[in-house]
Design a protein around this motif. Structure first.
Motif, PDB file in Angstrom:
ATOM      1  N   ASP A   1     -10.371  10.634 -16.946  1.00 25.64           N
ATOM      2  CA  ASP A   1     -10.368  11.640 -15.879  1.00 25.64           C
ATOM      3  C   ASP A   1     -10.111  11.046 -14.497  1.00 25.64           C
ATOM      4  OD1 ASP A   1     -10.959  13.672 -17.696  1.00 25.64           O
ATOM      5  OD2 ASP A   1     -13.113  13.279 -17.556  1.00 25.64           O
ATOM      6  N   TYR A   2      -9.987   9.725 -14.418  1.00 25.62           N
ATOM      7  CA  TYR A   2      -9.754   9.108 -13.113  1.00 25.62           C
ATOM      8  C   TYR A   2      -8.260   8.842 -12.950  1.00 25.62           C
ATOM      9  CZ  TYR A   2     -10.169   5.976  -9.111  1.00 25.62           C
ATOM     10  OH  TYR A   2     -10.043   5.408  -7.872  1.00 25.62           O
ATOM     11  N   PRO A   3      -7.687   9.116 -11.777  1.00 23.99           N
ATOM     12  CA  PRO A   3      -6.227   9.037 -11.622  1.00 23.99           C
ATOM     13  C   PRO A   3      -5.674   7.619 -11.603  1.00 23.99           C
ATOM     14  CG  PRO A   3      -7.265   9.526  -9.516  1.00 23.99           C
ATOM     15  CD  PRO A   3      -8.354   9.616 -10.562  1.00 23.99           C
ATOM     16  N   SER A   4      -4.417   7.512 -11.945  1.00 20.64           N
ATOM     17  CA  SER A   4      -3.680   6.259 -11.776  1.00 20.64           C
ATOM     18  C   SER A   4      -3.367   6.077 -10.297  1.00 20.64           C
ATOM     19  CB  SER A   4      -2.386   6.297 -12.582  1.00 20.64           C
ATOM     20  OG  SER A   4      -2.660   6.425 -13.960  1.00 20.64           O
ATOM     21  N   PRO A   5      -3.064   4.859  -9.861  1.00 21.55           N
ATOM     22  CA  PRO A   5      -2.749   4.618  -8.445  1.00 21.55           C
ATOM     23  C   PRO A   5      -1.558   5.470  -8.002  1.00 21.55           C
ATOM     24  CG  PRO A   5      -3.077   2.539  -9.608  1.00 21.55           C
ATOM     25  CD  PRO A   5      -3.037   3.605 -10.649  1.00 21.55           C
ATOM     26  N   ILE A   6      -1.677   6.069  -6.825  1.00 17.61           N
ATOM     27  CA  ILE A   6      -0.595   6.939  -6.343  1.00 17.61           C
ATOM     28  C   ILE A   6       0.523   6.138  -5.685  1.00 17.61           C
ATOM     29  CG2 ILE A   6      -2.111   8.925  -6.049  1.00 17.61           C
ATOM     30  CD1 ILE A   6      -2.123   8.346  -3.034  1.00 17.61           C
ATOM     31  N   VAL A   7       0.249   4.884  -5.319  1.00 21.03           N
ATOM     32  CA  VAL A   7       1.279   4.021  -4.732  1.00 21.03           C
ATOM     33  C   VAL A   7       1.072   2.603  -5.233  1.00 21.03           C
ATOM     34  CG1 VAL A   7       1.569   5.406  -2.620  1.00 21.03           C
ATOM     35  CG2 VAL A   7      -0.112   3.529  -2.663  1.00 21.03           C
ATOM     36  N   ASP A   8       2.095   1.787  -5.076  1.00 21.59           N
ATOM     37  CA  ASP A   8       2.003   0.355  -5.368  1.00 21.59           C
ATOM     38  C   ASP A   8       1.707  -0.358  -4.049  1.00 21.59           C
ATOM     39  OD1 ASP A   8       3.267  -2.446  -5.378  1.00 21.59           O
ATOM     40  OD2 ASP A   8       3.261  -1.943  -7.517  1.00 21.59           O
ATOM     41  N   HIS A   9       0.573  -1.003  -3.962  1.00 27.36           N
ATOM     42  CA  HIS A   9       0.152  -1.603  -2.688  1.00 27.36           C
ATOM     43  C   HIS A   9       1.151  -2.636  -2.188  1.00 27.36           C
ATOM     44  CE1 HIS A   9      -2.152  -3.533   0.461  1.00 27.36           C
ATOM     45  NE2 HIS A   9      -1.978  -4.696  -0.154  1.00 27.36           N
ATOM     46  N   ASP A  10       1.630  -3.509  -3.054  1.00 24.38           N
ATOM     47  CA  ASP A  10       2.542  -4.566  -2.609  1.00 24.38           C
ATOM     48  C   ASP A  10       3.826  -3.977  -2.018  1.00 24.38           C
ATOM     49  OD1 ASP A  10       0.766  -6.516  -3.379  1.00 24.38           O
ATOM     50  OD2 ASP A  10       1.662  -6.783  -5.367  1.00 24.38           O
ATOM     51  N   GLU A  11       4.364  -2.947  -2.670  1.00 19.38           N
ATOM     52  CA  GLU A  11       5.574  -2.316  -2.147  1.00 19.38           C
ATOM     53  C   GLU A  11       5.318  -1.641  -0.812  1.00 19.38           C
ATOM     54  OE1 GLU A  11       6.957   0.364  -5.094  1.00 19.38           O
ATOM     55  OE2 GLU A  11       7.540  -1.216  -6.536  1.00 19.38           O
ATOM     56  N   ARG A  12       4.194  -0.939  -0.713  1.00 17.51           N
ATOM     57  CA  ARG A  12       3.884  -0.223   0.524  1.00 17.51           C
ATOM     58  C   ARG A  12       3.530  -1.190   1.653  1.00 17.51           C
ATOM     59  NH1 ARG A  12       3.189   5.345   0.367  1.00 17.51           N
ATOM     60  NH2 ARG A  12       4.717   6.143  -1.125  1.00 17.51           N
ATOM     61  N   ARG A  13       2.967  -2.317   1.321  1.00 18.48           N
ATOM     62  CA  ARG A  13       2.682  -3.318   2.356  1.00 18.48           C
ATOM     63  C   ARG A  13       3.983  -3.770   3.012  1.00 18.48           C
ATOM     64  NH1 ARG A  13       3.099  -8.726   2.634  1.00 18.48           N
ATOM     65  NH2 ARG A  13       1.710  -9.828   4.088  1.00 18.48           N
ATOM     66  N   GLU A  14       4.989  -4.070   2.198  1.00 14.23           N
ATOM     67  CA  GLU A  14       6.281  -4.493   2.741  1.00 14.23           C
ATOM     68  C   GLU A  14       6.917  -3.382   3.578  1.00 14.23           C
ATOM     69  OE1 GLU A  14       7.475  -7.541   2.614  1.00 14.23           O
ATOM     70  OE2 GLU A  14       5.644  -8.107   1.522  1.00 14.23           O
ATOM     71  N   LEU A  15       6.810  -2.149   3.104  1.00 17.72           N
ATOM     72  CA  LEU A  15       7.364  -1.019   3.856  1.00 17.72           C
ATOM     73  C   LEU A  15       6.648  -0.850   5.183  1.00 17.72           C
ATOM     74  CD1 LEU A  15       9.197   1.456   4.096  1.00 17.72           C
ATOM     75  CD2 LEU A  15       7.457   2.754   2.813  1.00 17.72           C
ATOM     76  N   ALA A  16       5.329  -1.011   5.186  1.00 18.70           N
ATOM     77  CA  ALA A  16       4.560  -0.864   6.417  1.00 18.70           C
ATOM     78  C   ALA A  16       4.971  -1.917   7.440  1.00 18.70           C
ATOM     79  CB  ALA A  16       3.065  -0.958   6.123  1.00 18.70           C
ATOM     80  N   ILE A  17       5.084  -3.163   7.006  1.00 20.15           N
ATOM     81  CA  ILE A  17       5.460  -4.239   7.938  1.00 20.15           C
ATOM     82  C   ILE A  17       6.854  -3.975   8.509  1.00 20.15           C
ATOM     83  CG2 ILE A  17       6.016  -6.683   8.095  1.00 20.15           C
ATOM     84  CD1 ILE A  17       3.758  -7.204   6.062  1.00 20.15           C
ATOM     85  N   GLU A  18       7.776  -3.566   7.651  1.00 22.22           N
ATOM     86  CA  GLU A  18       9.124  -3.251   8.141  1.00 22.22           C
ATOM     87  C   GLU A  18       9.089  -2.105   9.144  1.00 22.22           C
ATOM     88  OE1 GLU A  18      11.458  -2.323   4.747  1.00 22.22           O
ATOM     89  OE2 GLU A  18      11.298  -4.338   3.857  1.00 22.22           O
ATOM     90  N   THR A  19       8.298  -1.092   8.864  1.00 26.17           N
ATOM     91  CA  THR A  19       8.217   0.084   9.744  1.00 26.17           C
ATOM     92  C   THR A  19       7.632  -0.284  11.109  1.00 26.17           C
ATOM     93  OG1 THR A  19       7.965   1.551   7.832  1.00 26.17           O
ATOM     94  CG2 THR A  19       7.273   2.412   9.974  1.00 26.17           C
ATOM     95  N   PHE A  20       6.560  -1.084  11.096  1.00 21.50           N
ATOM     96  CA  PHE A  20       5.925  -1.474  12.360  1.00 21.50           C
ATOM     97  C   PHE A  20       6.826  -2.423  13.161  1.00 21.50           C
ATOM     98  CE2 PHE A  20       2.332   0.597  10.594  1.00 21.50           C
ATOM     99  CZ  PHE A  20       1.443   0.825  11.620  1.00 21.50           C
ATOM    100  N   GLU A  21       7.539  -3.307  12.459  1.00 22.77           N
ATOM    101  CA  GLU A  21       8.450  -4.208  13.180  1.00 22.77           C
ATOM    102  C   GLU A  21       9.602  -3.423  13.807  1.00 22.77           C
ATOM    103  OE1 GLU A  21       9.508  -7.117  10.264  1.00 22.77           O
ATOM    104  OE2 GLU A  21       7.817  -8.442  10.763  1.00 22.77           O
ATOM    105  N   ARG A  22      10.084  -2.441  13.093  1.00 21.44           N
ATOM    106  CA  ARG A  22      11.159  -1.605  13.632  1.00 21.44           C
ATOM    107  C   ARG A  22      10.680  -0.841  14.870  1.00 21.44           C
ATOM    108  NH1 ARG A  22      12.436   0.314   9.128  1.00 21.44           N
ATOM    109  NH2 ARG A  22      11.319   2.280   9.187  1.00 21.44           N
ATOM    110  N   ALA A  23       9.455  -0.362  14.842  1.00 22.57           N
ATOM    111  CA  ALA A  23       8.894   0.361  15.993  1.00 22.57           C
ATOM    112  C   ALA A  23       8.774  -0.569  17.203  1.00 22.57           C
ATOM    113  CB  ALA A  23       7.531   0.952  15.641  1.00 22.57           C
ATOM    114  N   ARG A  24       8.400  -1.813  16.943  1.00 22.73           N
ATOM    115  CA  ARG A  24       8.248  -2.770  18.055  1.00 22.73           C
ATOM    116  C   ARG A  24       9.596  -3.212  18.642  1.00 22.73           C
ATOM    117  NH1 ARG A  24       3.603  -2.517  15.849  1.00 22.73           N
ATOM    118  NH2 ARG A  24       1.717  -3.430  16.756  1.00 22.73           N
ATOM    119  N   ASP A  25      10.622  -3.154  17.830  1.00 23.88           N
ATOM    120  CA  ASP A  25      11.962  -3.518  18.313  1.00 23.88           C
ATOM    121  C   ASP A  25      12.595  -2.413  19.151  1.00 23.88           C
ATOM    122  OD1 ASP A  25      11.784  -5.948  17.130  1.00 23.88           O
ATOM    123  OD2 ASP A  25      12.869  -5.375  15.311  1.00 23.88           O
TER     124      ASP A  25
END
Length: 470
Positions: A446-470
């Motif tokens: 009854d407990y859900p599977s992970p809704i996201v892959d942390h490693d993939e989302r970590r890379e996306l987050a860093i790219e997104t924040f770096e793009r915002a800073r540029d």
């Protein structure tokens, strides 16, 4: 007569505004609280429930002293001057607040009182060192906590102030002017889902005594472990002012005097550091009221936040498939409170793993927390989102799996709040994101599977924040 207008200072002890109203004057104090609909629009069932409990306790304290507490409903700019006129008051006193909404309200009340020729007397009470009293050589406030902490730590602390004497209070009981407190329903609120702890002056003093009598000595070592019960649980009392900040600091001084080892003294110091953090955020908000809706740091840039209603709904429901995140969100729902380490984790998960705007998370907390404090919550959310003062660097992304394994190694906290996993082993809980679907189905169907892959989302987050800073 002098009217003391209570707001977030629902106590008679260690209340600077109330003490000032009763000192050096033959005037009697008329205590007042206003249930202002403009303020209540920003409230929630759990907070109003706590408010009514604290008001009931405050009224009891006044009645035991031969006085009473007036509780009136209406716009403060109308009610406060009307009560001052009703009692022919020469002045109205109150303790300062720092949010933009509170200051707007206070300016309106002040203008009306001054037009009526009634003096306004305000003092700083909510924190030990008022905004503007701890500053760098240039600028209005510190934006880096470590520098603020050094000055806060070394500055002499004022002693708690005495409550007014019985003779200081107006005899409102003979006038039969007080009415029963309204119910939640009468104020337009449903019963809260959460069941927070008792919010009264007596409960606050008991909690301080209990915490400073033992757990404070282990605070440095155990406070990050949510199952340990090692935190003070004073936040809701600070929220409503059922305990004064000077009284809490004085209790830490007594605890420090009783400490017998360096480790115990380290525990007291670590707790004081958290008191200073609370004040740091209050100082920042006082000079930057816009941070409730705007990034504090210009360097954060324009972040391309994602808008995913399904992922946000999973986060709010505690169904992300990351056990410690879900435990925290369910604790919030059940208790109107969440352990501080877990608050950081769930905020980081929303803003980095899901890349959802911190303002949406802040608003969810604002509506669910019994201890919601604008300065603390905005400061915490912007810290986690890497947009705030002295914030977590954007490239350091919390790994919720590692955090769960480190701070809840036996999964005691997770199993307390996620019943679907109560029969799972700690290893299975910590390995949940790497288990196969077959294994998950066997362990906790009854407990859900992970809704996201942390490693993939970590890379996306860093790219997104770096793009915002540029």
């Amino acid at each position: 007569m002098i009217v003391h207008w209570h707001r977030r200072d629902l106590r008679v002890r260690d209340n600077r505004g109330l003490a000032r109203a009763g000192s050096g004057s033959d005037d009697r104090i008329v205590p007042l609280f206003v249930l202002d609909p403009t303020i209540l629009e920003h409230a929630s069932p759990v907070r109003v429930s706590c408010l009514l409990e604290a008001l009931s306790g405050l009224r009891k304290q006044y009645r035991e002293r031969g006085g009473d507490l007036l509780v009136r409903r209406g716009e403060a700019s109308d009610v406060v001057p009307a009560v001052a006129s009703e009692y022919d008051a020469e002045a109205v006193s109150w303790n300062e607040d720092y949010s933009g909404l509170a200051r707007e309200r206070d300016r309106a009340v002040t203008a009306t009182l001054e037009d009526d020729g009634i003096a306004v007397e305000t003092v700083h009470d909510r924190i030990v060192h008022e905004p503007g009293s701890i500053t760098p050589n240039s600028g209005e406030h510190y934006s880096v906590f470590s520098y603020f902490w050094k000055k806060w730590r070394d500055r002499e602390k004022p002693a708690p102030v005495d409550p007014p004497t019985d003779a200081d209070l107006a005899d409102l009981q003979e006038k039969d002017v007080t009415e029963p407190l309204p119910s939640l329903e009468e104020l337009g609120f449903d019963e809260p889902d959460a069941s927070p702890r008792t919010v009264t002056q007596t409960a606050a003093r008991d909690r301080v005594a209990s915490f400073c009598g033992g757990p404070i000595y282990e605070y440095d070592d155990r406070r990050d472990y949510p199952a340990s019960g090692a935190t003070s649980r004073l936040s809701v009392h600070f929220k409503w002012g059922t305990i004064g900040p000077r009284a809490v600091y004085a209790a830490t001084e007594r605890a420090m005097d009783r400490a017998e080892a360096d480790a115990e003294r380290d525990g007291v110091t670590a707790f004081r550091r958290q008191l200073a953090f609370r004040e740091f955020y209050a100082h920042v908000l006082a000079f930057n009221p816009e941070i409730v809706s705007e990034n504090f740091s210009d360097a954060a840039g324009e972040i391309d936040w994602r808008d995913d209603p399904d992922e946000f709904a999973a986060w709010t429901a505690g169904e992300t498939g990351y056990p410690i995140v879900d435990a925290g969100m369910r604790q919030l729902r059940e208790e109107g409170w969440m352990h501080n380490r877990v608050r950081m984790l769930v905020a980081a998960f929303l803003t980095k793993d899901l890349l959802i705007d911190w303002r949406k998370g802040y608003d969810w907390f604002r509506r669910r927390l019994a201890d919601h404090d604008t300065a603390n919550d905005v400061g915490g959310w912007q810290w986690a989102a890497s947009t705030g003062m002295d914030a977590q660097p954007y490239f350091r992304v919390f790994n919720p799996v590692k955090q769960g394994r480190e701070y809840d190694p036996d999964a005691e906290y997770v199993r307390r709040y996620v019943p679907e996993l109560e029969d799972a082993s700690p290893d299975d809980i910590h390995d949940w994101t790497t288990l196969s679907e077959t294994e998950r189905e066997r362990i906790a169907p009854d407990y859900p599977s992970p809704i996201v892959d942390h490693d993939e989302r970590r890379e996306l987050a860093i790219e997104t924040f770096e793009r915002a800073r540029d």
